[in-house]
Each structure stands twice: as C-alpha cells, then as structure tokens.
Motif scaffolding. Sequence first.
Motif, mmCIF file in Angstrom:
data_model
loop_
_atom_site.group_PDB
_atom_site.id
_atom_site.type_symbol
_atom_site.label_atom_id
_atom_site.label_comp_id
_atom_site.label_asym_id
_atom_site.label_seq_id
_atom_site.Cartn_x
_atom_site.Cartn_y
_atom_site.Cartn_z
ATOM 1 N N UNK A 180 22.832 -6.336 49.606
ATOM 2 C CA UNK A 180 21.505 -5.799 49.924
ATOM 3 C C UNK A 180 20.389 -6.813 49.701
ATOM 4 N N UNK A 181 20.730 -7.998 49.222
ATOM 5 C CA UNK A 181 19.730 -9.031 49.012
ATOM 6 C C UNK A 181 18.740 -8.701 47.912
ATOM 7 N N UNK A 182 19.205 -8.016 46.864
ATOM 8 C CA UNK A 182 18.301 -7.616 45.782
ATOM 9 C C UNK A 182 18.685 -8.280 44.462
ATOM 10 N N UNK A 183 19.529 -9.320 44.522
ATOM 11 C CA UNK A 183 19.923 -10.027 43.299
ATOM 12 C C UNK A 183 18.715 -10.726 42.698
ATOM 13 N N UNK A 184 18.619 -10.695 41.386
ATOM 14 C CA UNK A 184 17.480 -11.321 40.711
ATOM 15 C C UNK A 184 17.833 -11.702 39.290
ATOM 16 N N UNK A 185 16.918 -12.389 38.614
ATOM 17 C CA UNK A 185 17.182 -12.845 37.235
ATOM 18 C C UNK A 185 17.409 -11.710 36.249
ATOM 19 N N UNK A 186 16.761 -10.562 36.457
ATOM 20 C CA UNK A 186 16.979 -9.429 35.559
ATOM 21 C C UNK A 186 18.426 -8.957 35.645
ATOM 22 N N UNK A 187 18.948 -8.849 36.855
ATOM 23 C CA UNK A 187 20.329 -8.418 37.037
ATOM 24 C C UNK A 187 21.318 -9.370 36.400
ATOM 25 N N UNK A 230 27.338 -6.670 41.282
ATOM 26 C CA UNK A 230 27.066 -7.948 41.928
ATOM 27 C C UNK A 230 27.299 -7.907 43.429
ATOM 28 N N UNK A 231 28.351 -7.196 43.832
ATOM 29 C CA UNK A 231 28.671 -7.077 45.259
ATOM 30 C C UNK A 231 27.521 -6.437 46.028
ATOM 31 N N UNK A 232 26.999 -5.324 45.514
ATOM 32 C CA UNK A 232 25.909 -4.624 46.195
ATOM 33 C C UNK A 232 24.599 -5.406 46.120
ATOM 34 N N UNK A 233 24.368 -6.077 44.982
ATOM 35 C CA UNK A 233 23.142 -6.867 44.852
ATOM 36 C C UNK A 233 23.097 -7.979 45.901
ATOM 37 N N UNK A 234 24.254 -8.626 46.128
ATOM 38 C CA UNK A 234 24.305 -9.683 47.145
ATOM 39 C C UNK A 234 24.238 -9.106 48.546
ATOM 40 N N UNK A 267 37.442 0.335 29.769
ATOM 41 C CA UNK A 267 37.156 -1.076 30.061
ATOM 42 C C UNK A 267 37.423 -1.358 31.537
ATOM 43 N N UNK A 268 38.502 -0.807 32.074
ATOM 44 C CA UNK A 268 38.793 -0.957 33.511
ATOM 45 C C UNK A 268 37.662 -0.374 34.352
ATOM 46 N N UNK A 269 37.162 0.799 33.957
ATOM 47 C CA UNK A 269 36.056 1.417 34.684
ATOM 48 C C UNK A 269 34.804 0.552 34.586
ATOM 49 N N UNK A 270 34.563 -0.011 33.408
ATOM 50 C CA UNK A 270 33.423 -0.902 33.245
ATOM 51 C C UNK A 270 33.535 -2.127 34.133
ATOM 52 N N UNK A 271 34.735 -2.695 34.238
ATOM 53 C CA UNK A 271 34.956 -3.862 35.096
ATOM 54 C C UNK A 271 34.754 -3.482 36.563
ATOM 55 N N UNK A 272 35.132 -2.258 36.923
ATOM 56 C CA UNK A 272 34.891 -1.754 38.280
ATOM 57 C C UNK A 272 33.393 -1.759 38.580
ATOM 58 N N UNK A 296 17.362 1.034 46.541
ATOM 59 C CA UNK A 296 18.513 0.128 46.603
ATOM 60 C C UNK A 296 18.459 -0.967 45.545
ATOM 61 N N UNK A 297 17.275 -1.482 45.259
ATOM 62 C CA UNK A 297 17.185 -2.602 44.331
ATOM 63 C C UNK A 297 17.512 -2.201 42.894
ATOM 64 N N UNK A 298 17.471 -0.883 42.615
ATOM 65 C CA UNK A 298 17.765 -0.418 41.260
ATOM 66 C C UNK A 298 19.237 -0.042 41.064
ATOM 67 N N UNK A 299 19.948 0.245 42.171
ATOM 68 C CA UNK A 299 21.333 0.710 42.066
ATOM 69 C C UNK A 299 22.242 -0.310 41.379
ATOM 70 N N UNK A 300 22.192 -1.617 41.724
ATOM 71 C CA UNK A 300 23.054 -2.585 41.020
ATOM 72 C C UNK A 300 22.807 -2.597 39.507
ATOM 73 N N UNK A 301 21.549 -2.505 39.087
ATOM 74 C CA UNK A 301 21.255 -2.504 37.650
ATOM 75 C C UNK A 301 21.766 -1.237 36.976
#
Length: 241
Positions: free
Chosen positions: A55-62, A49-53, A38-43, A4-9
């Motif tokens: 799942x509680x895996x947000x960090x400085x690398x992200x 960020x949504x998943x990182x928050x 560009x729309x897909x990239x914005x998606x 899970x912690x790698x999926x947001x990155x």
Amino acid sequence: MNIQKHIPNVLTLLNLFCGCIAIVFIASSAFKLAFLFVCLGIFFDFFDGFLARKWGVAGPLGVQLDSLADMVTSGLAPGYVMYHMLSFNGGFMKVVNDLSFFQFSFLGFIITLGACYRLANFNIDTRQSDSFIGLPTPANALFIMSLPLVLQDNPFTEWASFIYNPWVLLVITLLSAYVMNAEIPLFSLKIKDFSFQKYKLQIGFLVASLVLLIFLQFTAVPLIILMYVLLSVVNNIVSKK
C-alpha cells in the motif's frame, strides 16, 4: 482519514500482543500454546510489512514498532523458554551451588540479547532488503520454541536425554545468538515467478519442509531451520566456485 496506513501498525501491535500472551503461557510451562501464539505473532509480523509495502505506507514508525514487537515475540519468548529448559536441570546448579545469587539458567537469556543486537543491526543494515544475513529472529524463535515440544513428543528417547543435557542447551543458546548475528547470507524464500530453474533451491526447500512437517510434526521445526541454514552455507560455497 486513511485507514490503510494504520492497518500495518495494528498488525505489528497484534504481533506484540501475541508475544505477551506466549510469555504468560511459558511461565506456566504451557509450551504448545506458547509456540502457537509465537507462530501467530510471526504471521502478523509477515503481513504488517507485506501490506505496508503493497500500500506504500511504510515509514520509520512502522520500522521501530516492528523491531520492538519482535523483541518480545522473537527475542524474549525464546530466551524465556531456554531459561525454563535450563531450570529443569537441577544438576546444572551443582556446578555453581555456592553462587546462590546467580543461576546458570539465566544464561538462556543470551538468546534474547542476541536477538536484540540483531534487530538493532537489521534496522541500519541496507544489505538485507531482499534476503537475510544471519538467521532472522522469527526463524530462531521457532527453533527454540519447538525444542520443548520435541521433547514432550519423544520423552523417553536418547534424543530427548541428549537435548536436555544442560551443556547441550548452553551450546544451543550460544550458537543461537551467534547464528542470528553471523555474516552468513541466507537464500531468499521470496518466489516472484514460476520459474523452476530459477527457484529450484527455494522450491526444493519448501517441498522438503512440507514433507517433514507432515511426517514429523513439531519435531520437523528445528530440522527445517537447520536445513535452511546448512543449504544456505552450501549454496554460498557453490555460488563462489
């Protein structure tokens, strides 16, 4: 291994990948495909960020990856589009025909510089956790990326000839860089409950945006971004009274 912690990155890198593909399409003047990527990239940018928050895996690398990816998708891509639009105006070169080492079309990349400054400033600005100050780079990218599509859909209108005026494009470029970094609070689009009274501005904006998209399609995109900024300014004035 915590996958899970790698999926947001991974999603952030997909945002960057979409931005790279968009630039390839811009180089061949395939602006509609560039806009879609560009729309897909914005998606991907939204959901990393949504998943990182969540799942509680947000960090400085992200955080760093996010800004670097946005620099390409929402910074370089719109700047490159504006460069192309200015390049189409041969008359613009008459102004500086003696300066063969420099083309005024390069000024389109002022958008890229403005996006770079905003992204760097956003990372150290603690005021923008729930809402934004200045236009976010993805919204600005959608505005700029949609302009050639509006012109393609309306090639013979006075609107098209007005937008293609090189001086108008230069003004749009400068305003784009300014609005991204201006101290203009923009209302949040996050709706946390179903209270119409509490979120009537956000709901009204979303409904109006949907109506515009249905009837105007690509032409609606810059109008929606402009409406967002203008409504925020009016809302700020009303809130202070």
